[in-house]
Design a protein around this motif. Sequence first.
Motif, PDB file in Angstrom:
ATOM      1  N   THR A 207       0.957  -1.247   0.055  1.00  0.00           N
ATOM      2  CA  THR A 207      -0.047  -0.069   0.057  1.00  0.00           C
ATOM      3  C   THR A 207       0.800   1.270  -0.002  1.00  0.00           C
ATOM      4  N   LEU A 208       2.096   1.157   0.833  1.00  0.00           N
ATOM      5  CA  LEU A 208       2.994   2.546   0.735  1.00  0.00           C
ATOM      6  C   LEU A 208       3.327   2.822  -0.924  1.00  0.00           C
TER       7      LEU A 208
ATOM      8  N   LEU B 150       5.514   7.357   7.080  1.00  0.00           N
ATOM      9  CA  LEU B 150       6.563   7.167   6.025  1.00  0.00           C
ATOM     10  C   LEU B 150       6.617   8.053   4.844  1.00  0.00           C
ATOM     11  N   ALA B 151       5.379   8.169   4.197  1.00  0.00           N
ATOM     12  CA  ALA B 151       4.982   8.575   3.156  1.00  0.00           C
ATOM     13  C   ALA B 151       5.166  10.319   3.213  1.00  0.00           C
ATOM     14  N   ALA B 152       4.668  10.597   4.585  1.00  0.00           N
ATOM     15  CA  ALA B 152       4.645  12.050   5.114  1.00  0.00           C
ATOM     16  C   ALA B 152       6.025  12.681   5.271  1.00  0.00           C
ATOM     17  N   ILE B 153       7.077  11.854   5.634  1.00  0.00           N
ATOM     18  CA  ILE B 153       8.377  12.032   5.805  1.00  0.00           C
ATOM     19  C   ILE B 153       9.062  12.197   4.573  1.00  0.00           C
ATOM     20  N   ALA B 154       8.983  11.032   3.538  1.00  0.00           N
ATOM     21  CA  ALA B 154       9.958  10.853   2.347  1.00  0.00           C
ATOM     22  C   ALA B 154       9.508  11.908   1.298  1.00  0.00           C
ATOM     23  N   PHE B 155       8.299  12.134   0.948  1.00  0.00           N
ATOM     24  CA  PHE B 155       7.903  13.032  -0.195  1.00  0.00           C
ATOM     25  C   PHE B 155       8.201  14.472   0.150  1.00  0.00           C
ATOM     26  N   PRO B 156       8.104  14.919   1.179  1.00  0.00           N
ATOM     27  CA  PRO B 156       8.383  16.438   1.276  1.00  0.00           C
ATOM     28  C   PRO B 156       9.932  16.399   1.682  1.00  0.00           C
ATOM     29  N   ALA B 157      10.400  15.434   2.020  1.00  0.00           N
ATOM     30  CA  ALA B 157      12.017  15.430   1.821  1.00  0.00           C
ATOM     31  C   ALA B 157      12.628  15.159   0.460  1.00  0.00           C
ATOM     32  N   ALA B 158      12.181  14.671  -0.170  1.00  0.00           N
ATOM     33  CA  ALA B 158      12.297  14.519  -1.739  1.00  0.00           C
ATOM     34  C   ALA B 158      12.176  15.889  -2.623  1.00  0.00           C
ATOM     35  N   TRP B 159      10.836  16.703  -2.294  1.00  0.00           N
ATOM     36  CA  TRP B 159      10.817  18.142  -2.870  1.00  0.00           C
ATOM     37  C   TRP B 159      11.761  18.735  -2.433  1.00  0.00           C
ATOM     38  N   LYS B 160      12.001  18.899  -1.060  1.00  0.00           N
ATOM     39  CA  LYS B 160      13.169  19.774  -0.545  1.00  0.00           C
ATOM     40  C   LYS B 160      14.538  19.563  -1.362  1.00  0.00           C
TER      41      LYS B 160
END
Length: 193
Positions: free
Chosen positions: A49-50, A175-185
Motif C-alpha cells: 500500500t505504501l 513514512l510517506a509524509a516524511i519521504a515525499f516532502p524530503a524529496a521535494w526539498k
Amino acid sequence: MTLYQAVADTKTSRLTTMDVVAVVAGSLLLTLSAKVQVPFYPVPMTMQTLVVIGLGLALGPVRGAAAVALYLAQGALGLPVFAGTPEKGIGLAYMMGPTGGYLAGYLPAALLAGWLGQRGWDRNVFTAMAAALLAGAVIYLPGLLWLGSVIGFDKPVLAFGLTPFIPGDIMKAVLAAIAFPAAWKWLSRKGMN
C-alpha cells in the motif's frame, strides 16, 4: 507537477520511453514490496500500500495507475507478483480470493494519490500524511466489500479486514509524509523544481 515530472523534466502529455520505463519500474517495485514482509503488530505487513500510494504521488494519476494496472495484469496472467504466491503464481484464482477487493482498490488509490500529488499535497508533512491516509482508505472500500462477499457478511469483516491493518497503514502514511516532502526539498536544493 509531480516528482516524476520534476526529475524527468517533462511537461508533455505525450508518452515517452521514460514514461514506459517508469511504469514498468513501478510495477516491479510493487512486486518487490509484495514479497517483503515486515514484522509488525498485530499482523505482519507488506509495503504494497505504501508503494501504491507512493507511485501515485510520485508518478501522478495516469502513470501511477498504469504501473498498478501492469502489476495487476502480470498477476492475472499468473506471474508470481502477489504477496504469498508461489513461484509459478496462480493468476485470477488468487485475485478472486479474499484479497481480490484490496487489489482492485489499488487502482483508485493510485489515481487519488496521483491527483493529490499533482496538487502539491506531497510537498509538506501534513498534507502528505493526509494524502496517504485518504488514498489508503480508498483501498478498504472494495477490499471490505469483496472480503464480505467471500467470507460472508455474517462474519466480523471489519475485525478481519480493517482493524488489524490500521496501525501499519498509519505507519506507512508517516513514512510517506516524511519521504515525499524530503524529496521535494532535496529537488529544490538541486534546482530541479
